[in-house]
Write a protein that holds these residues in place. Structure first.
Motif, mmCIF file in Angstrom:
data_model
loop_
_atom_site.group_PDB
_atom_site.id
_atom_site.type_symbol
_atom_site.label_atom_id
_atom_site.label_comp_id
_atom_site.label_asym_id
_atom_site.label_seq_id
_atom_site.Cartn_x
_atom_site.Cartn_y
_atom_site.Cartn_z
ATOM 1 N N THR A 104 0.837 -1.188 0.000
ATOM 2 C CA THR A 104 0.000 0.000 0.000
ATOM 3 C C THR A 104 0.880 1.249 0.000
ATOM 4 O O THR A 104 2.068 1.187 0.311
ATOM 5 N N ASP A 105 0.268 2.370 -0.336
ATOM 6 C CA ASP A 105 0.996 3.639 -0.269
ATOM 7 C C ASP A 105 1.418 3.917 1.168
ATOM 8 O O ASP A 105 2.499 4.456 1.414
ATOM 9 N N GLY A 106 0.571 3.547 2.129
ATOM 10 C CA GLY A 106 0.913 3.715 3.540
ATOM 11 C C GLY A 106 2.139 2.914 3.944
ATOM 12 O O GLY A 106 2.981 3.392 4.706
ATOM 13 N N GLU A 107 2.235 1.686 3.443
ATOM 14 C CA GLU A 107 3.424 0.876 3.732
ATOM 15 C C GLU A 107 4.672 1.527 3.149
ATOM 16 O O GLU A 107 5.722 1.570 3.804
ATOM 17 N N SER A 108 4.554 2.027 1.934
ATOM 18 C CA SER A 108 5.703 2.688 1.294
ATOM 19 C C SER A 108 6.150 3.899 2.097
ATOM 20 O O SER A 108 7.351 4.085 2.332
ATOM 21 N N LEU A 109 5.186 4.722 2.546
ATOM 22 C CA LEU A 109 5.531 5.886 3.353
ATOM 23 C C LEU A 109 6.112 5.455 4.692
ATOM 24 O O LEU A 109 7.073 6.049 5.177
ATOM 25 N N ALA A 110 5.553 4.409 5.291
ATOM 26 C CA ALA A 110 6.057 3.919 6.582
ATOM 27 C C ALA A 110 7.525 3.520 6.485
ATOM 28 O O ALA A 110 8.331 3.882 7.348
ATOM 29 N N TYR A 111 7.902 2.799 5.453
ATOM 30 C CA TYR A 111 9.304 2.406 5.278
ATOM 31 C C TYR A 111 10.211 3.640 5.204
ATOM 32 O O TYR A 111 11.284 3.671 5.808
ATOM 33 N N LEU A 112 9.771 4.649 4.471
ATOM 34 C CA LEU A 112 10.581 5.859 4.312
ATOM 35 C C LEU A 112 10.703 6.639 5.619
ATOM 36 O O LEU A 112 11.786 7.127 5.959
ATOM 37 N N ILE A 113 9.597 6.745 6.362
ATOM 38 C CA ILE A 113 9.633 7.448 7.646
ATOM 39 C C ILE A 113 10.504 6.684 8.635
ATOM 40 O O ILE A 113 11.333 7.277 9.345
ATOM 41 N N GLU A 114 10.336 5.386 8.691
ATOM 42 C CA GLU A 114 11.147 4.567 9.605
ATOM 43 C C GLU A 114 12.629 4.717 9.303
ATOM 44 O O GLU A 114 13.452 4.843 10.218
ATOM 45 N N ALA A 115 12.985 4.730 8.034
ATOM 46 C CA ALA A 115 14.392 4.889 7.652
ATOM 47 C C ALA A 115 14.905 6.268 8.063
ATOM 48 O O ALA A 115 16.024 6.393 8.580
ATOM 49 N N ALA A 116 14.084 7.308 7.862
ATOM 50 C CA ALA A 116 14.510 8.668 8.204
ATOM 51 C C ALA A 116 14.626 8.872 9.713
ATOM 52 O O ALA A 116 15.399 9.714 10.167
ATOM 53 N N ALA A 117 13.872 8.096 10.499
ATOM 54 C CA ALA A 117 13.873 8.254 11.958
ATOM 55 C C ALA A 117 14.832 7.303 12.671
ATOM 56 O O ALA A 117 15.006 7.405 13.889
ATOM 57 N N THR A 118 15.461 6.409 11.946
ATOM 58 C CA THR A 118 16.357 5.426 12.554
ATOM 59 C C THR A 118 17.472 6.111 13.334
ATOM 60 O O THR A 118 18.145 7.008 12.821
ATOM 61 N N GLY A 119 17.626 5.692 14.581
ATOM 62 C CA GLY A 119 18.715 6.175 15.412
ATOM 63 C C GLY A 119 18.491 7.522 16.086
ATOM 64 O O GLY A 119 19.363 7.995 16.802
ATOM 65 N N LEU A 120 17.355 8.142 15.865
ATOM 66 C CA LEU A 120 17.093 9.442 16.483
ATOM 67 C C LEU A 120 16.638 9.266 17.923
ATOM 68 O O LEU A 120 15.890 8.343 18.238
ATOM 69 N N SER A 121 17.073 10.157 18.786
ATOM 70 C CA SER A 121 16.549 10.142 20.146
ATOM 71 C C SER A 121 15.374 11.116 20.190
ATOM 72 O O SER A 121 15.383 12.151 19.529
ATOM 73 N N GLY A 122 14.364 10.757 20.953
ATOM 74 C CA GLY A 122 13.190 11.608 21.100
ATOM 75 C C GLY A 122 12.108 11.370 20.080
ATOM 76 O O GLY A 122 11.035 11.955 20.183
ATOM 77 N N VAL A 123 12.353 10.521 19.076
ATOM 78 C CA VAL A 123 11.338 10.221 18.050
ATOM 79 C C VAL A 123 11.281 8.721 17.838
ATOM 80 O O VAL A 123 12.310 8.075 17.639
ATOM 81 N N LYS A 124 10.069 8.181 17.881
ATOM 82 C CA LYS A 124 9.854 6.760 17.602
ATOM 83 C C LYS A 124 8.725 6.629 16.596
ATOM 84 O O LYS A 124 7.892 7.524 16.467
ATOM 85 N N THR A 125 8.709 5.507 15.902
ATOM 86 C CA THR A 125 7.655 5.258 14.920
ATOM 87 C C THR A 125 6.884 3.997 15.289
ATOM 88 O O THR A 125 7.396 3.112 15.971
ATOM 89 N N ARG A 126 5.661 3.969 14.831
ATOM 90 C CA ARG A 126 4.854 2.756 14.944
ATOM 91 C C ARG A 126 3.856 2.775 13.795
ATOM 92 O O ARG A 126 3.514 3.826 13.250
ATOM 93 N N ARG A 127 3.425 1.583 13.427
ATOM 94 C CA ARG A 127 2.429 1.443 12.370
ATOM 95 C C ARG A 127 1.101 1.008 12.978
ATOM 96 O O ARG A 127 1.078 0.249 13.942
ATOM 97 N N VAL A 128 0.020 1.488 12.377
ATOM 98 C CA VAL A 128 -1.311 1.020 12.726
ATOM 99 C C VAL A 128 -2.050 0.736 11.429
ATOM 100 O O VAL A 128 -1.724 1.291 10.379
ATOM 101 N N SER A 129 -3.005 -0.133 11.527
ATOM 102 C CA SER A 129 -3.846 -0.423 10.365
ATOM 103 C C SER A 129 -5.109 0.411 10.462
ATOM 104 O O SER A 129 -5.975 0.129 11.283
ATOM 105 N N CYS A 130 -5.148 1.465 9.703
ATOM 106 C CA CYS A 130 -6.279 2.362 9.484
ATOM 107 C C CYS A 130 -6.420 3.442 10.544
ATOM 108 O O CYS A 130 -6.716 3.172 11.704
#
Length: 124
Positions: free
Chosen positions: A24-50
């Motif tokens: 899905t487009d959401g999965e594609s964006l999630a991969y990009l956000i997760e990659a951009a946030a890797t290793g940052l302190s103070g920011v975490k990512t999570r995925r939800v369905s809908c």
């Protein structure tokens, strides 16, 4: 304090079914956000369905305890969008209230804000 980027991984933008539909487009964006946030302190990512914002997919939420929280949408799955979302989340994490001055918003998030949610009260 940690700011969470909650990413809807089921979002599909108009025309999604004309592509290869491997994700899905959401999965594609999630991969990009997760990659951009890797290793940052103070920011975490999570995925939800809908996140139930289908007319404005792709949707994300910027959240932090005891702070203003924001729903953003209508993103394309691009590195520019992902970088802007992460940059905004960094500013949100550094803000005591969660409010980030407009002049400090990355260009990639301008025009994508849907709602702002006040923090929940501490008492009933």
């Amino acid at each position: 304090m940690t700011t969470w980027i909650t990413i809807c991984d089921t979002c599909k933008r108009e025309g999604w079914d004309a592509g290869d539909m491997s994700q899905t487009d959401g999965e594609s964006l999630a991969y990009l956000i997760e990659a951009a946030a890797t290793g940052l302190s103070g920011v975490k990512t999570r995925r939800v369905s809908c996140l139930m914002g289908c007319k404005r997919g792709c949707n994300i939420v910027i959240q932090g305890n005891d702070k203003l929280n924001y729903t953003l949408g209508d993103f394309e799955a691009t590195t520019e969008a992902a970088s802007g979302i992460v940059a905004y989340a960094i500013s949100h994490s550094k803000s005591e209230t969660g409010q980030v001055p407009y002049r400090d918003w990355p260009q990639a998030v301008k025009g994508h804000f849907i709602t702002r949610h006040p923090p929940l009260p501490d008492t009933e």
